[in-house]
Design a protein around this motif. Structure first.
Motif, mmCIF file in Angstrom:
data_model
loop_
_atom_site.group_PDB
_atom_site.id
_atom_site.type_symbol
_atom_site.label_atom_id
_atom_site.label_comp_id
_atom_site.label_asym_id
_atom_site.label_seq_id
_atom_site.Cartn_x
_atom_site.Cartn_y
_atom_site.Cartn_z
ATOM 1 N N GLY A 135 39.503 15.375 12.683
ATOM 2 C CA GLY A 135 40.863 15.120 13.132
ATOM 3 C C GLY A 135 41.542 16.377 13.647
ATOM 4 N N ASP A 136 40.924 17.523 13.408
ATOM 5 C CA ASP A 136 41.418 18.797 13.935
ATOM 6 C C ASP A 136 40.642 19.055 15.224
ATOM 7 N N ALA A 137 41.332 19.008 16.356
ATOM 8 C CA ALA A 137 40.660 19.096 17.655
ATOM 9 C C ALA A 137 39.883 20.399 17.826
ATOM 10 N N GLU B 116 34.046 14.427 25.243
ATOM 11 C CA GLU B 116 35.177 13.833 25.958
ATOM 12 C C GLU B 116 36.140 13.145 24.990
ATOM 13 N N GLU B 117 35.584 12.462 23.985
ATOM 14 C CA GLU B 117 36.425 11.752 23.019
ATOM 15 C C GLU B 117 37.288 12.713 22.219
ATOM 16 N N VAL B 118 36.683 13.810 21.743
ATOM 17 C CA VAL B 118 37.439 14.794 20.961
ATOM 18 C C VAL B 118 38.568 15.384 21.803
ATOM 19 N N GLY C 267 42.506 15.000 21.227
ATOM 20 C CA GLY C 267 43.316 16.200 21.062
ATOM 21 C C GLY C 267 44.525 16.215 21.980
ATOM 22 N N ILE C 268 44.357 15.714 23.202
ATOM 23 C CA ILE C 268 45.475 15.638 24.149
ATOM 24 C C ILE C 268 46.476 14.574 23.719
ATOM 25 N N SER C 269 45.968 13.401 23.350
ATOM 26 C CA SER C 269 46.871 12.300 22.981
ATOM 27 C C SER C 269 47.638 12.588 21.691
ATOM 28 N N SER C 270 47.055 13.400 20.789
ATOM 29 C CA SER C 270 47.728 13.732 19.529
ATOM 30 C C SER C 270 48.708 14.890 19.687
#
Length: 202
Positions: free
Chosen positions: A80-82, A133-135, A139-142
């Motif tokens: 959860g930490d990008a 890509e998912e991470v 990270g951007i959305s959060s």
């Protein structure tokens, strides 16, 4: 009783690994199907039965390299930490290259002149970076990573790890440079550089 299958998955993997080793050590001209079969203790009939032609064998090598690579990236647990997750993926990238250096060159340098992966092989190769890509998208959305086009961070991060790993595998790093000590530092610095001001101050 039915005859036992001799052209099985275990033999297929042995042939692929040996083929990759031959190309990695002595170049594509070293890949003789007769020598490959002899080295693995089987027949050229088995090689043709499992792969078809030499180009099909190289295509299978390409696919196998990305299959193993993709498995290692997908196995990385998310925190959860990008930044931490991006570093973990980079470490898995290096571990994959170290585990299969004989496949790495075929995957990324097209070390066999004239080889082009078929459409299915190309699709498999492209999907291996999906965890990265998912991470980055998460990270951007959060709000952890800067709101930029995800591909910018994906390609920049990939370029860093690929460059360092390629230099390491080819023996082109300075002798005084400790990869084990600096690699994660470089990954963390890159990932932290994409943090938003709010994320830096948390």
């Amino acid at each position: 009783m039915p005859r036992p299958r001799t052209h099985d998955e275990a033999l297929r993997l042995k042939l692929l690994d040996r083929a990759g080793e031959l190309i990695s050590a002595d170049g594509p001209k070293a890949l003789s199907l007769r020598k490959l079969a002899t080295d693995v203790g089987t027949s050229t009939t088995a090689v043709y039965s499992l792969f078809g032609s030499k180009p099909d064998l190289v295509n299978a090598l390409y696919v196998e390299g990305f299959r193993r690579f993709g498995e290692r990236l997908r196995a990385v647990e998310r925190t959860g930490d990008a930044v931490a997750d991006l570093v973990r993926l980079g470490v898995a990238y290096r571990e994959s290259a170290q585990a299969d250096p004989h496949l790495y060159a075929i995957m990324f340098t097209r070390s066999v002149p004239g080889f082009e992966p078929n459409a299915e092989a190309d699709r498999i190769a492209r999907t291996t970076l999906e965890p990265l890509e998912e991470v980055i998208r998460e990270g951007i959305s959060s709000g952890q990573f800067a709101d930029v086009e995800p591909a910018v961070i994906v390609v920049s991060s990939w370029g860093l790890v690929h460059g360092l790993v390629s230099l390491e595998l080819s023996g082109n790093l300075p002798p005084e440079f400790s990869v084990s000590g600096a690699y994660e530092q470089a990954l963390r610095a890159n990932a932290s550089g994409w943090l938003t001001s709010a994320a830096r101050n948390r």
